[in-house]
Write an enzyme that holds these catalytic residues in place. Sequence first.
Site, PDB file in Angstrom:
ATOM      1  N   SER A  91       7.478  32.995 -26.459  1.00 47.79           N
ATOM      2  CA  SER A  91       8.011  33.684 -25.290  1.00 47.79           C
ATOM      3  C   SER A  91       9.035  34.694 -25.759  1.00 47.79           C
ATOM      4  CB  SER A  91       8.667  32.684 -24.330  1.00 47.79           C
ATOM      5  OG  SER A  91       9.540  33.349 -23.431  1.00 47.79           O
ATOM      6  N   GLY A  92       8.910  35.936 -25.290  1.00 46.37           N
ATOM      7  CA  GLY A  92       9.867  36.966 -25.685  1.00 46.37           C
ATOM      8  C   GLY A  92      11.250  36.723 -25.126  1.00 46.37           C
ATOM      9  N   SER A  93      11.359  36.438 -23.815  1.00 42.80           N
ATOM     10  CA  SER A  93      12.679  36.236 -23.222  1.00 42.80           C
ATOM     11  C   SER A  93      13.363  35.013 -23.818  1.00 42.80           C
ATOM     12  CB  SER A  93      12.571  36.113 -21.702  1.00 42.80           C
ATOM     13  OG  SER A  93      11.755  35.025 -21.334  1.00 42.80           O
ATOM     14  N   GLY A 259       8.735  38.966 -22.011  1.00 41.25           N
ATOM     15  CA  GLY A 259       8.283  39.622 -23.241  1.00 41.25           C
ATOM     16  C   GLY A 259       6.782  39.556 -23.403  1.00 41.25           C
ATOM     17  N   THR A 260       6.198  38.368 -23.113  1.00 45.04           N
ATOM     18  CA  THR A 260       4.749  38.246 -23.278  1.00 45.04           C
ATOM     19  C   THR A 260       4.006  39.076 -22.232  1.00 45.04           C
ATOM     20  OG1 THR A 260       4.909  36.147 -22.064  1.00 45.04           O
ATOM     21  CG2 THR A 260       4.703  36.033 -24.466  1.00 45.04           C
TER      22      THR A 260
END
Length: 344
Positions: A91-93, A259-260
């Site tokens: 996960s980006g965040s 982010g994803t």
Amino acid sequence: MSKAPIIQLMDTHAGGDVSRIVTGGIAPLPGDTVRAQMEYLRDHADGLRRLLLEEPYGIPEMSVDLLVPASDPKAAAGYIIMEVMGYPIYSGSNTICTATAVLECGIVAKQEGHQTFLLESPAGLVQIDAEVRDDVVESITCEGLPSYIDTYRAKVHVPGLGEVDYSIAYSGGFYALVDAQELGFELNIAEERRLSETAHAIVEAIRAQSSFSHYSLGDVGPLPFLHFMGPVEQVAAGQYRSRSATYVHPGVICRSTTGTGTSARLALMNYEGRIQPGDQLETVSLRKTSFVGKFTSVETQGDYSVVKNTITGKSYVIAKSDIVVNCEDPMVECGDLMVVLAGK
């Protein structure tokens, strides 16, 4: 109270999505990799996820990131991601928030200016580029997972909506990508509840009709995400912006664009020939927060054009706290949680 187990937390947010970083109180987990530790937690001790994402301690809109020892000596720390849908491998965040917490906790010493280090996610090593100014972490840039389009412009019948066009991207999880305007949305905060209800119906319909398999990972579970795409505007040479909203099944509209979700958008824009390596897309949430995705390169994997990318955002520390786990509380279900609490 003095005998009750304690879990140490640092609450952070990136783009409005709260990530609860677990910094202490959890016993070492079995497994020789972060991925194996995640699988142990998922299969034998899911109570930790439920405890921190359900009442009275949390809400499903949050995420949890458990700091664990990295198995790769090059990484400063490992982390396991927990959300309402389960255990995403990336996960980006959450990575932006975890990287910020690692710096704020002193696991990695902050250096003024630019610094680089590695974290280990369940998906593998992740390079972190941090910008620090006046001892404040101003931004984190992390690698997005290689992303690609699995299905382009398919149709599904959704009760109450009729025929809906969608594409499927993989960017750390499978995403249904839908055009917000085609569904009557402008992507503003007043639409949040209706966005969630619409996304729930679409995801359920796609799940009933189709399943998706990653070209190297194989079956990674049922479709967990949907991303509403607003119009793309070009703001400068190689720079684009789009209103966006990400949904996590069941029932959660993310505060950030994720982010994803941003990586999935880059994969679609590449598939449609709308961007080139070096171009950037800023995705803007219902709350007007944003992430910036950069398309760094593309490679061919079998039948797929796979986009490599980075995600940039800022995380804020909003609380440091101790969670007291009171198993006599009728709202607390200790169960398999007890096997991972330190000292128990």
